[in-house]
Design a protein around this motif. Structure first.
Motif, PDB file in Angstrom:
ATOM      1  N   ALA A 154      47.792  43.475  32.565  1.00 20.20           N
ATOM      2  CA  ALA A 154      46.640  42.941  33.302  1.00 20.20           C
ATOM      3  C   ALA A 154      45.809  42.016  32.420  1.00 20.20           C
ATOM      4  N   ILE A 155      45.676  42.348  31.138  1.00 17.43           N
ATOM      5  CA  ILE A 155      44.895  41.496  30.240  1.00 17.43           C
ATOM      6  C   ILE A 155      45.664  40.222  29.894  1.00 17.43           C
ATOM      7  N   ILE A 156      46.973  40.341  29.691  1.00 17.24           N
ATOM      8  CA  ILE A 156      47.763  39.155  29.349  1.00 17.24           C
ATOM      9  C   ILE A 156      47.867  38.209  30.539  1.00 17.24           C
ATOM     10  N   VAL A 157      48.152  38.751  31.721  1.00 18.60           N
ATOM     11  CA  VAL A 157      48.320  37.913  32.906  1.00 18.60           C
ATOM     12  C   VAL A 157      46.977  37.383  33.393  1.00 18.60           C
ATOM     13  N   LYS A 158      45.966  38.240  33.426  1.00 18.75           N
ATOM     14  CA  LYS A 158      44.593  37.937  33.889  1.00 18.75           C
ATOM     15  C   LYS A 158      44.555  36.875  34.991  1.00 18.75           C
ATOM     16  N   SER A 159      45.187  37.186  36.105  1.00 16.27           N
ATOM     17  CA  SER A 159      45.254  36.255  37.224  1.00 16.27           C
ATOM     18  C   SER A 159      43.870  35.919  37.784  1.00 16.27           C
ATOM     19  N   ASN A 160      42.936  36.841  37.667  1.00 15.98           N
ATOM     20  CA  ASN A 160      41.548  36.559  38.041  1.00 15.98           C
ATOM     21  C   ASN A 160      40.633  37.525  37.288  1.00 15.98           C
ATOM     22  N   LYS A 161      39.339  37.378  37.472  1.00 18.38           N
ATOM     23  CA  LYS A 161      38.390  38.191  36.709  1.00 18.38           C
ATOM     24  C   LYS A 161      38.448  39.670  37.085  1.00 18.38           C
ATOM     25  N   GLY A 162      38.773  39.988  38.318  1.00 18.34           N
ATOM     26  CA  GLY A 162      38.892  41.385  38.735  1.00 18.34           C
ATOM     27  C   GLY A 162      40.048  42.086  38.058  1.00 18.34           C
ATOM     28  N   THR A 163      41.167  41.367  37.926  1.00 19.42           N
ATOM     29  CA  THR A 163      42.319  41.940  37.234  1.00 19.42           C
ATOM     30  C   THR A 163      42.015  42.136  35.760  1.00 19.42           C
ATOM     31  N   LEU A 164      41.311  41.167  35.152  1.00 18.51           N
ATOM     32  CA  LEU A 164      40.927  41.290  33.747  1.00 18.51           C
ATOM     33  C   LEU A 164      39.972  42.472  33.557  1.00 18.51           C
TER      34      LEU A 164
END
Length: 122
Positions: free
Chosen positions: A95-105
């Protein structure tokens, strides 16, 4: 039918406070992943961790561990913590590497917190 008694001291004990904190962090992580439309695997693992932590909290809160002696519950709880830490670490890193959006991060960072908390393996 046997009545269930509530252990009122458990939520104020260190183990109880740790369980409640883990439950709240897992719920916050789950909600971040749901709100951000993250990958289904992230949401499923966060939801599973929330549910399992809630079940262990209810088990100890209702003193069901004393009634169901056929399983050594502290060992099952530690085994659950180890497996959950490994799975959530993988979810956190993805989730941190992909960080598709701020919610995922945010969900990835919240997933990382309980993995390395001092009382993870009580």
């Amino acid at each position: 039918m046997a009545s269930l008694e509530l252990d009122r001291a458990f939520p104020r004990s260190p183990r109880g406070a740790l369980k409640i904190a883990r439950l709240l962090l897992a719920l916050a992580t789950f909600l971040c992943f749901v709100a951000s439309n993250a990958h289904e695997a992230y949401t499923a693992l966060a939801g599973l961790e929330t549910g399992i932590t809630l079940l262990f909290l209810l088990l100890y809160l209702l003193r069901l561990d004393a009634k169901m002696r056929w399983l050594f519950w502290p060992l099952a709880d530690i085994f659950n913590s180890v497996i959950a830490a490994l799975f959530l670490l993988v979810v956190c890193l993805f989730a941190i590497i992909v960080k598709s959006n701020k919610g995922t991060l945010a969900g990835g960072i919240l997933t990382f917190l309980p993995d390395f908390s001092p009382g993870q393996f009580h």
